[in-house]
Design a protein around this motif. Structure first.
Motif, PDB file in Angstrom:
ATOM      1  N   CYS A  90      87.390  10.094  -6.127  1.00 47.58           N
ATOM      2  CA  CYS A  90      88.201   9.693  -5.090  1.00 47.58           C
ATOM      3  C   CYS A  90      87.569   8.892  -4.328  1.00 47.58           C
ATOM      4  O   CYS A  90      86.179   8.733  -4.020  1.00 47.58           O
ATOM      5  CB  CYS A  90      88.697  10.970  -4.216  1.00 47.58           C
ATOM      6  SG  CYS A  90      87.595  11.911  -3.350  1.00 47.58           S
ATOM      7  N   ALA A  91      88.303   8.060  -3.533  1.00 52.79           N
ATOM      8  CA  ALA A  91      87.765   7.365  -2.152  1.00 52.79           C
ATOM      9  C   ALA A  91      88.753   7.009  -1.223  1.00 52.79           C
ATOM     10  O   ALA A  91      89.978   7.417  -1.466  1.00 52.79           O
ATOM     11  CB  ALA A  91      87.372   5.845  -2.901  1.00 52.79           C
ATOM     12  N   LEU A  92      88.243   6.630  -0.126  1.00 50.64           N
ATOM     13  CA  LEU A  92      88.980   6.556   1.231  1.00 50.64           C
ATOM     14  C   LEU A  92      88.714   5.378   1.921  1.00 50.64           C
ATOM     15  O   LEU A  92      87.440   4.924   2.068  1.00 50.64           O
ATOM     16  CB  LEU A  92      88.741   7.761   2.002  1.00 50.64           C
ATOM     17  CG  LEU A  92      89.441   7.936   3.373  1.00 50.64           C
ATOM     18  CD1 LEU A  92      91.086   7.775   3.307  1.00 50.64           C
ATOM     19  CD2 LEU A  92      88.786   9.169   4.141  1.00 50.64           C
ATOM     20  N   TYR A  93      89.879   4.804   2.396  1.00 47.90           N
ATOM     21  CA  TYR A  93      89.535   3.659   3.575  1.00 47.90           C
ATOM     22  C   TYR A  93      90.440   3.857   4.539  1.00 47.90           C
ATOM     23  O   TYR A  93      91.754   4.599   4.489  1.00 47.90           O
ATOM     24  CB  TYR A  93      89.667   2.074   2.840  1.00 47.90           C
ATOM     25  CG  TYR A  93      91.179   1.879   2.481  1.00 47.90           C
ATOM     26  CD1 TYR A  93      91.973   1.328   3.280  1.00 47.90           C
ATOM     27  CD2 TYR A  93      91.838   2.181   1.121  1.00 47.90           C
ATOM     28  CE1 TYR A  93      93.269   0.910   3.087  1.00 47.90           C
ATOM     29  CE2 TYR A  93      93.036   1.862   1.144  1.00 47.90           C
ATOM     30  CZ  TYR A  93      93.859   1.370   2.008  1.00 47.90           C
ATOM     31  OH  TYR A  93      95.351   0.840   1.701  1.00 47.90           O
ATOM     32  N   VAL A  94      89.948   3.645   5.631  1.00 48.97           N
ATOM     33  CA  VAL A  94      90.658   4.119   6.984  1.00 48.97           C
ATOM     34  C   VAL A  94      90.589   2.656   7.942  1.00 48.97           C
ATOM     35  O   VAL A  94      89.488   2.074   8.063  1.00 48.97           O
ATOM     36  CB  VAL A  94      89.827   5.021   7.736  1.00 48.97           C
ATOM     37  CG1 VAL A  94      90.363   5.157   9.123  1.00 48.97           C
ATOM     38  CG2 VAL A  94      89.595   6.416   6.961  1.00 48.97           C
ATOM     39  N   CYS A 104      88.116  10.613   8.841  1.00 53.12           N
ATOM     40  CA  CYS A 104      87.260  10.735   7.806  1.00 53.12           C
ATOM     41  C   CYS A 104      86.841  12.308   7.675  1.00 53.12           C
ATOM     42  O   CYS A 104      87.052  12.775   6.382  1.00 53.12           O
ATOM     43  CB  CYS A 104      85.968   9.861   7.851  1.00 53.12           C
ATOM     44  SG  CYS A 104      85.958   8.061   7.737  1.00 53.12           S
ATOM     45  N   GLU A 108      88.011  14.404   4.291  1.00 54.09           N
ATOM     46  CA  GLU A 108      86.882  14.647   3.554  1.00 54.09           C
ATOM     47  C   GLU A 108      86.867  16.259   3.500  1.00 54.09           C
ATOM     48  O   GLU A 108      86.924  16.722   2.342  1.00 54.09           O
ATOM     49  CB  GLU A 108      85.811  14.245   4.197  1.00 54.09           C
ATOM     50  CG  GLU A 108      85.140  12.899   4.127  1.00 54.09           C
ATOM     51  CD  GLU A 108      84.067  12.514   4.829  1.00 54.09           C
ATOM     52  OE1 GLU A 108      83.391  11.675   4.074  1.00 54.09           O
ATOM     53  OE2 GLU A 108      83.896  12.916   5.783  1.00 54.09           O
ATOM     54  N   CYS A 111      89.850  17.078   0.709  1.00 59.59           N
ATOM     55  CA  CYS A 111      89.283  16.782  -0.570  1.00 59.59           C
ATOM     56  C   CYS A 111      87.914  17.607  -1.153  1.00 59.59           C
ATOM     57  O   CYS A 111      88.088  17.896  -2.360  1.00 59.59           O
ATOM     58  CB  CYS A 111      88.833  15.360  -0.766  1.00 59.59           C
ATOM     59  SG  CYS A 111      90.257  14.074  -0.478  1.00 59.59           S
ATOM     60  N   TRP A 118      83.540  12.432  -4.542  1.00 60.08           N
ATOM     61  CA  TRP A 118      83.664  11.213  -3.935  1.00 60.08           C
ATOM     62  C   TRP A 118      82.622   9.992  -4.715  1.00 60.08           C
ATOM     63  O   TRP A 118      81.583  10.390  -4.818  1.00 60.08           O
ATOM     64  CB  TRP A 118      83.043  11.360  -2.401  1.00 60.08           C
ATOM     65  CG  TRP A 118      83.858  12.020  -1.437  1.00 60.08           C
ATOM     66  CD1 TRP A 118      83.812  13.448  -1.366  1.00 60.08           C
ATOM     67  CD2 TRP A 118      85.174  11.639  -0.718  1.00 60.08           C
ATOM     68  NE1 TRP A 118      85.019  13.808  -0.387  1.00 60.08           N
ATOM     69  CE2 TRP A 118      85.716  12.870  -0.028  1.00 60.08           C
ATOM     70  CE3 TRP A 118      85.703  10.466  -0.888  1.00 60.08           C
ATOM     71  CZ2 TRP A 118      86.869  12.679   0.848  1.00 60.08           C
ATOM     72  CZ3 TRP A 118      86.868  10.219   0.071  1.00 60.08           C
ATOM     73  CH2 TRP A 118      87.385  11.243   0.646  1.00 60.08           C
ATOM     74  N   PRO A 122      83.300   6.703   2.828  1.00 59.08           N
ATOM     75  CA  PRO A 122      84.654   6.269   3.206  1.00 59.08           C
ATOM     76  C   PRO A 122      84.398   4.847   3.826  1.00 59.08           C
ATOM     77  O   PRO A 122      83.326   4.702   4.485  1.00 59.08           O
ATOM     78  CB  PRO A 122      85.312   7.200   4.261  1.00 59.08           C
ATOM     79  CG  PRO A 122      84.801   8.599   3.919  1.00 59.08           C
ATOM     80  CD  PRO A 122      83.320   8.269   3.418  1.00 59.08           C
ATOM     81  N   VAL A 124      85.522   2.437   6.419  1.00 58.31           N
ATOM     82  CA  VAL A 124      86.219   2.614   7.616  1.00 58.31           C
ATOM     83  C   VAL A 124      85.995   1.114   8.550  1.00 58.31           C
ATOM     84  O   VAL A 124      84.924   0.650   8.536  1.00 58.31           O
ATOM     85  CB  VAL A 124      85.526   3.491   8.744  1.00 58.31           C
ATOM     86  CG1 VAL A 124      86.089   3.692  10.102  1.00 58.31           C
ATOM     87  CG2 VAL A 124      85.523   4.882   8.306  1.00 58.31           C
ATOM     88  N   CYS A 137      88.173  -4.102   0.989  1.00 56.87           N
ATOM     89  CA  CYS A 137      89.215  -3.239   0.255  1.00 56.87           C
ATOM     90  C   CYS A 137      89.209  -3.775  -1.390  1.00 56.87           C
ATOM     91  O   CYS A 137      89.498  -2.800  -2.032  1.00 56.87           O
ATOM     92  CB  CYS A 137      90.572  -3.366   1.156  1.00 56.87           C
ATOM     93  SG  CYS A 137      90.707  -2.270   2.775  1.00 56.87           S
TER      94      CYS A 137
END
Length: 153
Positions: A90-94, A104, A108, A111, A118, A122, A124, A137
């Motif tokens: 998984c990955a995250l952008y904010v 975050c 997190e 998750c 991860w 993340p 940000v 992105c």
């Protein structure tokens, strides 16, 4: 064929552009064995998660927390996916108007409970809008998809 799921809340033109940039990176012409699609969090289902090989989540920072839409996604998908999708990359952008720390931390925490893996810290995108957010992105989408494509994740 591997499946990459993007679950991204995009309530504005800029956040839509960010989700589209992640999608563009994931669909880079050199990535051959990954099918990618973007679903808004309120439309995403446990079946979407159960059928994917990797997930990228995107959210706005709302009062120091994730968007209500992404929280709703987790509320509906947590238990149906808990035992089955452990280890999911998984990955995250904010998109953060401030620092994104609380956002975050909240994602997190969820998750970690799901035991997802991860692939990076993340992303940000803080403060006033910058064109470089789109490049970052796009790189995130490409990184995840390329890793799935070659079997790293």
């Amino acid at each position: 064929m591997k499946k990459l799921l993007i679950v991204a809340h995009a309530p504005s033109d800029n956040t839509r552009l960010m989700a589209e940039a992640v999608l563009k990176g994931a669909k880079h012409s050199d990535i051959e064995q990954v099918e990618t699609h973007w679903v808004q969090p309120l439309a995403a289902t446990p079946d979407d998660v159960l059928s994917c090989d990797g997930i990228i989540m995107g959210t706005t920072e709302n009062l120091g927390y994730m968007s209500g839409a992404l929280k709703d996604f987790f509320d509906r998908c947590y238990y149906p996916c808990l035992e089955i999708k452990q280890g999911l990359p998984c990955a995250l952008y904010v998109r953060a108007g401030h620092d994104g720390t609380g956002t975050c931390r909240a994602v997190e925490s969820i998750c970690t409970g799901l035991r997802w893996h991860w692939i990076q810290v993340p992303l940000v995108c803080r403060g006033a809008w910058q064109a470089t957010f789109l490049e970052q992105c796009e790189e995130l989408g490409m990184t995840m998809a390329a890793g799935l494509d070659v079997g790293i994740y």
